[in-house]
Write a protein that holds these residues in place. Sequence first.
Motif, mmCIF file in Angstrom:
data_model
loop_
_atom_site.group_PDB
_atom_site.id
_atom_site.type_symbol
_atom_site.label_atom_id
_atom_site.label_comp_id
_atom_site.label_asym_id
_atom_site.label_seq_id
_atom_site.Cartn_x
_atom_site.Cartn_y
_atom_site.Cartn_z
ATOM 1 N N LEU A 93 0.910 -1.242 -0.054
ATOM 2 C CA LEU A 93 0.109 -0.102 0.155
ATOM 3 C C LEU A 93 0.824 1.409 -0.036
ATOM 4 O O LEU A 93 0.748 2.214 -0.710
ATOM 5 N N LEU A 94 2.077 1.062 0.739
ATOM 6 C CA LEU A 94 2.753 2.448 0.869
ATOM 7 C C LEU A 94 3.587 2.648 -0.663
ATOM 8 O O LEU A 94 3.723 3.734 -0.968
ATOM 9 N N GLU A 95 3.986 1.516 -1.156
ATOM 10 C CA GLU A 95 4.658 1.787 -2.519
ATOM 11 C C GLU A 95 3.293 2.339 -3.613
ATOM 12 O O GLU A 95 3.713 3.091 -4.340
ATOM 13 N N GLN A 96 2.301 1.784 -3.348
ATOM 14 C CA GLN A 96 1.031 2.223 -4.289
ATOM 15 C C GLN A 96 0.943 3.667 -3.930
ATOM 16 O O GLN A 96 0.680 4.756 -4.932
ATOM 17 N N LYS A 97 0.977 4.124 -2.921
ATOM 18 C CA LYS A 97 0.550 5.781 -2.435
ATOM 19 C C LYS A 97 1.725 6.541 -2.925
ATOM 20 O O LYS A 97 1.436 7.752 -3.206
ATOM 21 N N ARG A 98 2.995 5.921 -2.820
ATOM 22 C CA ARG A 98 4.202 6.662 -3.179
ATOM 23 C C ARG A 98 4.231 6.843 -4.610
ATOM 24 O O ARG A 98 4.355 7.904 -5.215
ATOM 25 N N LYS A 99 3.524 6.021 -5.493
ATOM 26 C CA LYS A 99 3.478 5.870 -6.961
ATOM 27 C C LYS A 99 2.450 7.121 -7.431
ATOM 28 O O LYS A 99 2.571 7.760 -8.284
ATOM 29 N N GLY A 100 1.356 6.969 -6.453
ATOM 30 C CA GLY A 100 0.481 7.801 -6.717
ATOM 31 C C GLY A 100 0.618 9.295 -6.488
ATOM 32 O O GLY A 100 0.330 10.262 -7.140
ATOM 33 N N TRP A 101 1.677 9.465 -5.320
ATOM 34 C CA TRP A 101 1.903 10.950 -5.102
ATOM 35 C C TRP A 101 3.308 11.419 -6.117
ATOM 36 O O TRP A 101 3.029 12.487 -6.548
ATOM 37 N N PHE A 102 3.803 10.518 -6.611
ATOM 38 C CA PHE A 102 4.969 10.744 -7.766
ATOM 39 C C PHE A 102 4.381 11.137 -8.931
ATOM 40 O O PHE A 102 4.601 11.851 -9.390
ATOM 41 N N ALA A 103 3.103 10.407 -9.291
ATOM 42 C CA ALA A 103 2.379 10.710 -10.422
ATOM 43 C C ALA A 103 2.103 12.080 -10.387
ATOM 44 O O ALA A 103 1.995 12.851 -11.390
ATOM 45 N N VAL A 104 1.198 12.456 -9.258
ATOM 46 C CA VAL A 104 0.462 13.848 -9.137
ATOM 47 C C VAL A 104 1.633 15.016 -9.113
ATOM 48 O O VAL A 104 1.574 15.948 -9.830
ATOM 49 N N ARG A 105 2.956 14.448 -8.406
ATOM 50 C CA ARG A 105 3.748 15.638 -8.453
ATOM 51 C C ARG A 105 4.440 15.746 -9.863
ATOM 52 O O ARG A 105 4.945 16.798 -10.129
ATOM 53 N N SER A 106 4.746 14.799 -10.625
ATOM 54 C CA SER A 106 5.283 14.867 -12.098
ATOM 55 C C SER A 106 4.184 15.643 -12.811
ATOM 56 O O SER A 106 4.820 16.605 -13.631
ATOM 57 N N GLN A 107 2.775 15.744 -12.624
ATOM 58 C CA GLN A 107 1.850 16.483 -13.079
ATOM 59 C C GLN A 107 2.074 17.994 -12.842
ATOM 60 O O GLN A 107 1.831 18.811 -13.773
ATOM 61 N N VAL A 108 2.119 18.045 -11.633
ATOM 62 C CA VAL A 108 2.599 19.550 -10.882
ATOM 63 C C VAL A 108 3.436 20.200 -11.471
ATOM 64 O O VAL A 108 3.516 21.316 -12.063
ATOM 65 N N LYS A 109 4.782 19.271 -11.837
ATOM 66 C CA LYS A 109 5.853 19.930 -12.314
ATOM 67 C C LYS A 109 5.799 20.271 -13.563
ATOM 68 O O LYS A 109 6.220 21.484 -14.013
ATOM 69 N N ALA A 110 5.200 19.335 -14.172
ATOM 70 C CA ALA A 110 4.919 19.729 -15.829
ATOM 71 C C ALA A 110 3.910 21.016 -15.980
ATOM 72 O O ALA A 110 4.299 21.706 -16.970
ATOM 73 N N LEU A 111 3.013 21.029 -15.179
ATOM 74 C CA LEU A 111 2.171 22.222 -15.366
ATOM 75 C C LEU A 111 2.950 23.483 -15.008
ATOM 76 O O LEU A 111 2.663 24.471 -15.792
ATOM 77 N N GLU A 112 3.627 23.321 -14.122
ATOM 78 C CA GLU A 112 4.286 24.586 -13.638
ATOM 79 C C GLU A 112 5.347 25.040 -14.722
ATOM 80 O O GLU A 112 5.603 26.059 -14.997
ATOM 81 N N LYS A 113 6.057 23.908 -15.326
ATOM 82 C CA LYS A 113 7.040 24.008 -16.485
ATOM 83 C C LYS A 113 6.262 24.717 -17.657
ATOM 84 O O LYS A 113 6.677 25.878 -18.245
ATOM 85 N N LEU A 114 5.105 24.260 -17.800
ATOM 86 C CA LEU A 114 4.179 24.819 -18.936
ATOM 87 C C LEU A 114 3.781 26.244 -18.586
ATOM 88 O O LEU A 114 3.961 27.288 -19.566
ATOM 89 N N GLN A 115 3.423 26.568 -17.405
ATOM 90 C CA GLN A 115 3.083 27.906 -17.076
ATOM 91 C C GLN A 115 4.078 28.934 -17.209
ATOM 92 O O GLN A 115 3.978 29.808 -17.744
ATOM 93 N N ASP A 116 5.408 28.378 -16.588
ATOM 94 C CA ASP A 116 6.612 29.353 -16.976
ATOM 95 C C ASP A 116 7.065 29.588 -18.382
ATOM 96 O O ASP A 116 7.309 30.964 -18.633
ATOM 97 N N ARG A 117 6.688 28.464 -19.362
ATOM 98 C CA ARG A 117 7.081 28.861 -20.690
ATOM 99 C C ARG A 117 5.828 29.931 -21.313
ATOM 100 O O ARG A 117 6.265 30.749 -22.104
ATOM 101 N N TYR A 118 4.539 29.738 -21.016
ATOM 102 C CA TYR A 118 3.614 30.496 -21.308
ATOM 103 C C TYR A 118 3.641 32.048 -20.700
ATOM 104 O O TYR A 118 3.804 32.950 -21.697
ATOM 105 N N GLN A 119 4.289 32.168 -19.490
ATOM 106 C CA GLN A 119 4.713 33.398 -18.936
ATOM 107 C C GLN A 119 5.765 33.923 -19.786
ATOM 108 O O GLN A 119 5.769 35.182 -20.175
ATOM 109 N N ARG A 120 6.697 33.289 -20.295
ATOM 110 C CA ARG A 120 7.977 33.784 -20.858
ATOM 111 C C ARG A 120 7.472 34.174 -22.185
ATOM 112 O O ARG A 120 7.867 35.528 -22.628
#
Length: 150
Positions: A93-120
């Motif tokens: 279960l811990l590994e499943q939750k870790r993977k879930g968090w990592f997937a969401v974290r990756s999505q946030v990082k991608a959105l932040e990167k896209l937002q930075d690009r749009y702002q630039r």
Amino acid sequence: MTRSRRLYSLLRVAATQEQQAAKVLGETQHLFQQQQHQLGEMSDYREEYAQRCQSVGRNGISAQQLQQLQSFLARLDQAIYQQKQQVERSSQLLEQKRKGWFAVRSQVKALEKLQDRYQREERNLAAYHEQAEMDDRNQHNFRVEGTDNF
């Protein structure tokens, strides 16, 4: 509304999901550690109890006492086995939750990167328009000044 502004709302939702996933991951990690600790205590107790039984057995005990000791050790072994299974389930279960968090974290990082690009891009576009406007003004002023001299 600019693209970066529209993306901001989506980024806020994703960041909230990341925070929730991190919280669940932390709770799951805590539960896993508690279960591991309990397993360790049970195993330690079993070892201590087995050693005491050996000490008592050297001094001689009745068959009934021996049977009770062995029965108790068997129950301890069963409880330890069940706790090991619980620790394994918690680990999965811990590994499943870790993977879930990592997937969401990756999505946030991608959105932040896209937002930075749009702002630039928006800053560059604004700078381009400002420069073009200044060039137009300068050309207009040059034409106006040029016609005044004739």
